[in-house]
Enzyme design. Sequence first.
Site, PDB file in Angstrom:
ATOM      1  N   GLU A  80      51.858 -25.511   9.467  1.00 56.92           N
ATOM      2  CA  GLU A  80      51.118 -25.124   8.263  1.00 56.92           C
ATOM      3  C   GLU A  80      50.591 -23.681   8.409  1.00 56.92           C
ATOM      4  O   GLU A  80      50.106 -23.292   9.467  1.00 56.92           O
ATOM      5  CB  GLU A  80      49.924 -26.083   8.116  1.00 56.92           C
ATOM      6  CG  GLU A  80      49.002 -25.780   6.965  1.00 56.92           C
ATOM      7  CD  GLU A  80      47.790 -26.724   6.954  1.00 56.92           C
ATOM      8  OE1 GLU A  80      47.457 -27.301   8.011  1.00 56.92           O
ATOM      9  OE2 GLU A  80      47.182 -26.875   5.878  1.00 56.92           O
TER      10      GLU A  80
ATOM     11  N   CYS B 136      49.884 -31.190   6.158  1.00 58.90           N
ATOM     12  CA  CYS B 136      48.703 -31.655   6.891  1.00 58.90           C
ATOM     13  C   CYS B 136      47.912 -32.780   6.201  1.00 58.90           C
ATOM     14  O   CYS B 136      48.275 -33.930   6.308  1.00 58.90           O
ATOM     15  CB  CYS B 136      47.817 -30.466   7.234  1.00 58.90           C
ATOM     16  SG  CYS B 136      46.871 -30.737   8.752  1.00 58.90           S
TER      17      CYS B 136
ATOM     18  N   TYR C  53      35.610 -30.598   4.646  1.00 56.89           N
ATOM     19  CA  TYR C  53      34.601 -31.357   5.394  1.00 56.89           C
ATOM     20  C   TYR C  53      34.667 -30.856   6.831  1.00 56.89           C
ATOM     21  O   TYR C  53      35.680 -30.306   7.264  1.00 56.89           O
ATOM     22  CB  TYR C  53      34.869 -32.871   5.320  1.00 56.89           C
ATOM     23  CG  TYR C  53      36.251 -33.288   5.770  1.00 56.89           C
ATOM     24  CD1 TYR C  53      36.549 -33.461   7.116  1.00 56.89           C
ATOM     25  CD2 TYR C  53      37.280 -33.477   4.842  1.00 56.89           C
ATOM     26  CE1 TYR C  53      37.824 -33.824   7.533  1.00 56.89           C
ATOM     27  CE2 TYR C  53      38.557 -33.842   5.254  1.00 56.89           C
ATOM     28  CZ  TYR C  53      38.822 -34.022   6.600  1.00 56.89           C
ATOM     29  OH  TYR C  53      40.081 -34.372   7.015  1.00 56.89           O
TER      30      TYR C  53
ATOM     31  N   LYS D 184      50.030 -27.662  -1.085  1.00 58.17           N
ATOM     32  CA  LYS D 184      49.270 -28.808  -0.567  1.00 58.17           C
ATOM     33  C   LYS D 184      48.415 -29.429  -1.672  1.00 58.17           C
ATOM     34  O   LYS D 184      47.772 -28.712  -2.435  1.00 58.17           O
ATOM     35  CB  LYS D 184      48.398 -28.280   0.574  1.00 58.17           C
ATOM     36  CG  LYS D 184      47.683 -29.291   1.421  1.00 58.17           C
ATOM     37  CD  LYS D 184      47.001 -28.548   2.577  1.00 58.17           C
ATOM     38  CE  LYS D 184      46.278 -29.443   3.535  1.00 58.17           C
ATOM     39  NZ  LYS D 184      45.698 -28.682   4.671  1.00 58.17           N
TER      40      LYS D 184
ATOM     41  N   SER E 170      46.352 -29.161  13.231  1.00 56.94           N
ATOM     42  CA  SER E 170      45.391 -30.162  13.679  1.00 56.94           C
ATOM     43  C   SER E 170      44.726 -29.713  14.970  1.00 56.94           C
ATOM     44  O   SER E 170      45.383 -29.579  16.003  1.00 56.94           O
ATOM     45  CB  SER E 170      46.116 -31.501  13.900  1.00 56.94           C
ATOM     46  OG  SER E 170      45.231 -32.423  14.490  1.00 56.94           O
TER      47      SER E 170
END
Lengths: 282, 285
Positions: A44, A150, A117, A111, A176
């Site tokens: 990504e 992702c 968050y 995406k 990640s």
Amino acid sequence: MNPLRIALAQSTSKIGSVNDNLRSHKEAIKKAQDRLSNIVCFPELSLTGYLLKDLAFEIAPACREAVESLKQVITSGEVVIAGYVKTDNLGHFRNSAAVIDTQGIRGDVSKFYLPTYGLFEEMRYFAPGDPLADLKVFETVQIKFGIAICEDIWHAEPIEALARMGAQVIFCLASSPVRGLQKTQSNGASLVEDQWCALLKAHALMNNIFVVFVNRAGPEDEEYFWGGSMVVSPSGQIVASAKRFEEDLLVVDLDIDDVGRARRFSSFRDHKQRLHEVLERL
Amino acid sequence: MIIKELFHSDLSINAELVLDYLTRRLRDYVIDKSRRDAVIVGVSGGVDSSLVAYLAIKAIGAEHSYFYMLPSASTPKEDMEDAYAVLQFSHANRSNTRIIPIDDIVAAFEDRLSERLDRVAIGNIKARVRMTMLHSFATIHNGLVLGTGDKSEITMGYFTKFGDGGVDVLPLGDLYKSQVRELAAFIGLPPRVYTKPPSPALWEGQSAEDELGIDYLTLDRILRRRFDLWHDERDIATEIGLDEETIKRIVGHVKSTQHKRYPPEIFRLSFRSHGSDWRYPREWG
């Protein structure tokens, strides 16, 4: 046997330095070519780096040209999938992945689910993809494939839709970072790696498809990406995995006929559209 | 036994993975990202600085790791023995290791200030003198000062602002004290280092757990539940078997020390001031 050779270019990006990343992409593509790969997939936002913050606004203009220029190193019959920041007609930015061949950008997807968050703040910078426009199945001589980026992999619908649109392989481009260093059930893995394995296997099993997970590796700003890119077969087995924490080029042969074989022993055909009617109302 | 209890707690870590991760990150941060030649560590004989010393050598190599013991009159003799033992265990380069007592420097401060200072004020001077010395050595060796603070200390604000808090990077900053102890045990550091009661030794007889009013394993369980897992304070009290007032006291302490974890406040005027508006990556350019 219907073989397809793919290369998972598990790379580290230099944040905001599109030219440096473009150079490293070209080097990785060359190495994949030396190993006769048909498709090369990067993580990504591979051309820009992931943790861009306000740099997202500043580097976006350079992205389109950089993605397009990858065609210079692509050979006939080869396809490259790379992540970049796309600027749309309204001047909004999107977290996108482009499919590039010798002619240039053949298509791109954006995406859908933008994580906002914890350390993630994508909604601050990006507009989400539109399923009607961004769910796309690409076709090569050998396969039909889809792309998920992702956070989209943490939801059931994008990959299910792509599989039902005919994708036999889903390329999952990810960023990640390492999280959760307590003991896990899997030997030596961090908690986040355990979680990803479960997700990828579930998608592969539910849809009887190949799931190709390409994660970035190594340091970027305050985060460290765990790599561990992997290929999961239509029967839910991890058939190949890349190094943890380091850059790697994982080249894997897929037998696309495995998709059909797995579906002989599965309820994939029993698609209940009305379940989605319910979901639509929620 | 602390460690045995810890291995069976929810704080227990995958020590092998954590060690690999911290070593890689430290090497990358110092050499690749910061383009420095060396690391500087103030070693006290406590578990945090012992682990950082070990990590420094593992990540950067003994040749480029510099260790300074900076004792004062309130530093227990056993702590210096432990510091030596850890450096020996870690194969520190002897010529990169120095001991420099700081009492005369602290006394000079007290003398020039001409004010009556309590033990806390003097303790803070000690911490800041050490910080100044470590950064001087960092300049000499083109190095970074490795902080030794752990997540328990940082969360509780249990450090001296611009003293032991004045460092370049905090390799252990996301590990609670109990997890640091577990990692130290995994590595095989001398047991006394990770079993003795932690103390900044800023004055004689100082005990971290006495000052905090709670033992570290219990503290870490509270902090993890409240801040990592977002548990309700009343539920935490029930889960751990403590009264709710203790939980509230700990959480209150975390809140009241927030200023120590943040850069100084800037009174904002423009549309783009440093802080929440200024969102460039740390690694920039």
